[in-house]
Design a protein around this motif. Structure first.
Motif, PDB file in Angstrom:
ATOM      1  N   GLN A 414      33.615  40.691  55.368  1.00 34.68           N
ATOM      2  CA  GLN A 414      34.005  41.957  54.753  1.00 34.68           C
ATOM      3  C   GLN A 414      33.214  42.232  53.476  1.00 34.68           C
ATOM      4  OE1 GLN A 414      35.857  44.247  55.939  1.00 34.68           O
ATOM      5  NE2 GLN A 414      36.101  45.608  54.169  1.00 34.68           N
ATOM      6  N   ILE A 415      32.808  41.167  52.802  1.00 32.50           N
ATOM      7  CA  ILE A 415      32.053  41.300  51.567  1.00 32.50           C
ATOM      8  C   ILE A 415      30.560  41.490  51.835  1.00 32.50           C
ATOM      9  CG2 ILE A 415      31.437  40.163  49.392  1.00 32.50           C
ATOM     10  CD1 ILE A 415      34.366  40.981  49.558  1.00 32.50           C
ATOM     11  N   THR A 416      30.031  40.792  52.830  1.00 32.40           N
ATOM     12  CA  THR A 416      28.576  40.753  53.045  1.00 32.40           C
ATOM     13  C   THR A 416      28.067  41.694  54.125  1.00 32.40           C
ATOM     14  OG1 THR A 416      28.798  38.946  54.660  1.00 32.40           O
ATOM     15  CG2 THR A 416      28.509  38.336  52.339  1.00 32.40           C
ATOM     16  N   LYS A 417      28.944  42.337  54.896  1.00 30.32           N
ATOM     17  CA  LYS A 417      28.506  43.049  56.097  1.00 30.32           C
ATOM     18  C   LYS A 417      27.517  44.180  55.830  1.00 30.32           C
ATOM     19  CE  LYS A 417      32.481  46.224  56.259  1.00 30.32           C
ATOM     20  NZ  LYS A 417      33.603  46.729  57.093  1.00 30.32           N
ATOM     21  N   GLU A 472      37.531  48.215  42.713  1.00 31.47           N
ATOM     22  CA  GLU A 472      37.492  47.581  44.035  1.00 31.47           C
ATOM     23  C   GLU A 472      36.105  47.002  44.310  1.00 31.47           C
ATOM     24  OE1 GLU A 472      38.343  48.515  48.768  1.00 31.47           O
ATOM     25  OE2 GLU A 472      38.788  50.017  47.256  1.00 31.47           O
ATOM     26  N   ASP A 473      35.071  47.774  43.968  1.00 31.49           N
ATOM     27  CA  ASP A 473      33.710  47.277  44.165  1.00 31.49           C
ATOM     28  C   ASP A 473      33.433  46.074  43.265  1.00 31.49           C
ATOM     29  OD1 ASP A 473      33.402  49.328  45.955  1.00 31.49           O
ATOM     30  OD2 ASP A 473      31.553  50.102  45.080  1.00 31.49           O
ATOM     31  N   LEU A 474      33.925  46.109  42.039  1.00 30.75           N
ATOM     32  CA  LEU A 474      33.723  44.977  41.132  1.00 30.75           C
ATOM     33  C   LEU A 474      34.397  43.719  41.651  1.00 30.75           C
ATOM     34  CD1 LEU A 474      34.096  46.623  37.601  1.00 30.75           C
ATOM     35  CD2 LEU A 474      32.003  46.043  38.836  1.00 30.75           C
ATOM     36  N   ARG A 475      35.571  43.860  42.270  1.00 32.32           N
ATOM     37  CA  ARG A 475      36.237  42.692  42.851  1.00 32.32           C
ATOM     38  C   ARG A 475      35.422  42.116  44.004  1.00 32.32           C
ATOM     39  NH1 ARG A 475      40.989  44.635  40.441  1.00 32.32           N
ATOM     40  NH2 ARG A 475      41.113  46.550  41.647  1.00 32.32           N
ATOM     41  N   TYR A 476      34.805  42.991  44.802  1.00 32.23           N
ATOM     42  CA  TYR A 476      33.904  42.519  45.853  1.00 32.23           C
ATOM     43  C   TYR A 476      32.783  41.675  45.234  1.00 32.23           C
ATOM     44  CZ  TYR A 476      35.563  45.226  49.915  1.00 32.23           C
ATOM     45  OH  TYR A 476      36.283  45.699  50.973  1.00 32.23           O
ATOM     46  N   LEU A 480      31.808  37.738  45.945  1.00 31.57           N
ATOM     47  CA  LEU A 480      30.472  37.381  46.416  1.00 31.57           C
ATOM     48  C   LEU A 480      29.804  36.397  45.471  1.00 31.57           C
ATOM     49  CD1 LEU A 480      27.947  37.868  48.249  1.00 31.57           C
ATOM     50  CD2 LEU A 480      27.320  39.680  46.634  1.00 31.57           C
ATOM     51  N   THR A 481      29.791  36.701  44.189  1.00 33.17           N
ATOM     52  CA  THR A 481      29.086  35.861  43.217  1.00 33.17           C
ATOM     53  C   THR A 481      29.755  34.508  43.070  1.00 33.17           C
ATOM     54  OG1 THR A 481      28.493  37.895  42.038  1.00 33.17           O
ATOM     55  CG2 THR A 481      28.094  35.815  40.911  1.00 33.17           C
ATOM     56  N   ALA A 482      31.078  34.483  43.100  1.00 33.27           N
ATOM     57  CA  ALA A 482      31.790  33.206  42.996  1.00 33.27           C
ATOM     58  C   ALA A 482      31.464  32.299  44.175  1.00 33.27           C
ATOM     59  CB  ALA A 482      33.297  33.454  42.917  1.00 33.27           C
ATOM     60  N   VAL A 483      31.383  32.858  45.375  1.00 32.48           N
ATOM     61  CA  VAL A 483      31.036  32.064  46.551  1.00 32.48           C
ATOM     62  C   VAL A 483      29.600  31.551  46.439  1.00 32.48           C
ATOM     63  CG1 VAL A 483      30.670  32.109  49.053  1.00 32.48           C
ATOM     64  CG2 VAL A 483      32.703  33.194  48.055  1.00 32.48           C
ATOM     65  N   LEU A 484      28.680  32.413  46.039  1.00 32.39           N
ATOM     66  CA  LEU A 484      27.285  31.990  45.890  1.00 32.39           C
ATOM     67  C   LEU A 484      27.165  30.876  44.845  1.00 32.39           C
ATOM     68  CD1 LEU A 484      25.415  35.436  45.909  1.00 32.39           C
ATOM     69  CD2 LEU A 484      25.490  33.741  47.750  1.00 32.39           C
ATOM     70  N   ALA A 485      27.868  31.026  43.727  1.00 31.37           N
ATOM     71  CA  ALA A 485      27.806  30.007  42.676  1.00 31.37           C
ATOM     72  C   ALA A 485      28.413  28.693  43.153  1.00 31.37           C
ATOM     73  CB  ALA A 485      28.532  30.505  41.425  1.00 31.37           C
TER      74      ALA A 485
END
Length: 526
Positions: A414-417, A472-476, A480-485
């Motif tokens: 949902q975040i990366t699609k 909402e976009d900022l939460r996305y 995303l950034t937390a997962v990448l980190a």
């Protein structure tokens, strides 16, 4: 079933390798084995989001954060205290100094041929009128055939306010014309505007000055002040930068008020304005980066860097440039501290100062911390507005797809699609702080966001305020950034930093990797 395809074009030396994978293939293993840390990241970022509170504190309470101002100091102090409240060690590290300046009130009133308070503000670092409201006639710049004519005219500016921006034939943005005007009307307006631009540029070439050097010449000749209007080609938006004067005020006013003064002056009405600016010159003051760290457990001397610049211009409150990047990276750190407090590598948050004057904070950090630079796994940078991330470029690192592609797979679909990737991509040359690290050979990536009208509506404008944020976009972006980190911190080894061979330039020269540039560690204005 339609399968979207990710096409990777791989340049390695002179060889060309094309690899095609499908999103279904990428996501299959992730779907079978959900990562509990990713699940916790999503839950914490959505159910316990602190973005609204952080935005209120930074944008509404602290406000704009121009380098050298008390507002910037307050932002540095606020960021450190906020990190510490989450149990994350943080400090402000000085990298230089800048001309200190504090904004005061601005009053700009037309006093003749009628009374009208004008919408505008003093430019950053504008001199003060020292408690006085100074009245003077408003004049325009004539057409000059050459520098001699300009010099002959120059004494006429004494005691006058000089309009130094081009007169705009319309205050409606192009999209408004496209929606309502007949095609031929729109074409005529653009043709008229193009002619005005050419004539305005020719005027500067004729006198041998630039728009930046002209205010100083007018000031030397005794002008009462400089009046500009840097329209952003959007309703109500003006870009607000820095003054180019040392003794007399420089103000920017709205397109509609600037046009009013211009038409009155051009039609012989000799309009007058009264200007009061009460700013303070504070002398040289220190400039800081705010650095926070979640220490690694296995490789504490290896780093994943969350990058955003804390400073801003002063037209609005610096909401989308770069309050959004700052808020998101702080929230990423909070989320990771809450759900994954013991990463293998150290997660470092860099909130840079003086980015707007040339990436000074991040360039200084790279040069001042060679041990960190040498062992940084990856840098993730947010700095172009409030929208969700839509593009990621491999920054010219040959193997970026191998590791960044794998880390992206761990994030929820949902975040990366809708994210488009380009590998290996090209190195950024200086648009934002990731470029400081790329120049040093560090894999650093700009997480590029959807526009939301960024460049015309909010980038460096008076409209860059809290109400433009899309939470909402900022939460996305936080997820995303937390997962990448998280994935970068847990990677088995430091990634391969091999750089691609850059293509030749149009003039036939071989492309060169961006060079490390020295920061400005002291400065005035720009």
């Amino acid at each position: 079933m339609h399968l979207s395809r990710n096409l990777r074009t791989w340049l390695c030396g002179s060889s060309l390798l094309i690899i095609v994978t499908t999103q279904a293939q990428i996501g299959r293993s992730v779907a079978q084995q959900p990562d509990p840390v990713v699940t916790s990241i999503v839950r914490e970022a959505t159910q316990n989001s602190q973005l609204e509170r952080l935005a209120f504190e930074l944008l509404d309470v602290v406000g704009p954060r121009l380098v050298g101002t008390p507002g910037m100091n307050k932002a540095n102090e606020w960021a450190v205290k906020t990190f510490q409240s989450w149990g994350i060690p943080a400090e402000n590290q000085q990298f230089g100094e800048w001309r200190g300046w504090e904004r005061g009130i601005s009053h700009i009133d037309m006093t003749y041929p009628r009374l009208k308070t004008l919408a505008g503000t003093q430019l950053a670092w504008s001199p003060s009128t020292k408690g006085k409201a100074i009245e003077g006639e408003v004049i325009t710049l004539p057409d000059f055939k050459n520098a001699a004519e300009f010099q002959q005219w120059l004494p006429a500016v004494k005691g006058k306010y000089v309009l130094t921006s081009m007169y705009q034939p319309t205050g409606r943005p192009d999209h408004n014309w496209e929606q309502y005007a007949r095609q031929e009307s729109f074409a005529r307006m653009k043709s008229e505007r193009d002619s005005l631009v050419k004539a305005f540029d020719a005027r500067f070439r004729a006198i041998g000055l630039s728009a930046n050097s002209l205010p100083g010449k007018l000031e030397e000749a005794g002008a009462a002040g400089i009046v500009s209007s840097f329209w952003s080609r959007e309703f109500g938006a003006n870009k607000i930068f820095g003054a180019r004067t040392q003794r007399v005020p420089s103000v920017d006013i709205s397109l509609e008020d600037y046009g009013l003064l211009y038409r009155l002056a051009e039609n012989g009405m000799a309009p007058k304005i009264k200007v009061e600016t009460s700013s303070k010159d504070l002398g040289n003051v220190p400039s800081f980066n705010t650095i926070a760290q979640i220490k690694g457990t296995e490789f504490p001397d290896e780093y994943v860097i969350l990058s955003a610049h804390l400073d801003s211009w002063e037209g609005g409150s610096g909401a989308t440039d770069n309050g959004t990047g700052t808020l998101a990276m702080m929230e990423v750190a909070r989320v990771l501290k809450a759900v994954f407090p013991n990463p293998k590598r150290t997660i470092l948050v860099g909130l840079w100062g003086s980015e707007e004057q040339g990436l000074n904070g991040s360039r200084a950090f790279v040069l001042d911390n060679p041990a960190i630079t040498e062992k940084t796994q990856a840098v993730f940078n947010l700095d172009n507005g409030t929208g969700r991330v839509e593009q990621i470029n491999g920054s010219g690192f040959v193997h970026a797809y191998d590791f960044l592609g794998r880390w992206l797979q761990a994030a929820p679909t949902q975040i990366t699609k809708d994210i488009k990737t380009t590998f290996p991509g090209s190195p950024g040359g200086g648009g934002s702080d990731h470029a400081s690290f790329i120049a040093a050979g560090v894999p650093a990536f700009m997480l590029s966001s959807l526009s939301w009208g960024y460049f015309t509506n909010t980038w460096h404008t008076n409209l860059d305020t809290y109400d433009k944020l899309i939470f909402e976009d900022l939460r996305y972006n936080v997820i995303l950034t937390a997962v990448l980190a998280y994935k970068a911190a847990q990677e088995g080894a430091l990634v391969d930093r091999e750089r691609r061979v850059l293509p030749t330039t149009p003039d036939g020269n071989r492309g060169e990797w961006p060079a490390i540039r020295q920061p400005r560690r002291t400065g005035v204005g720009y």
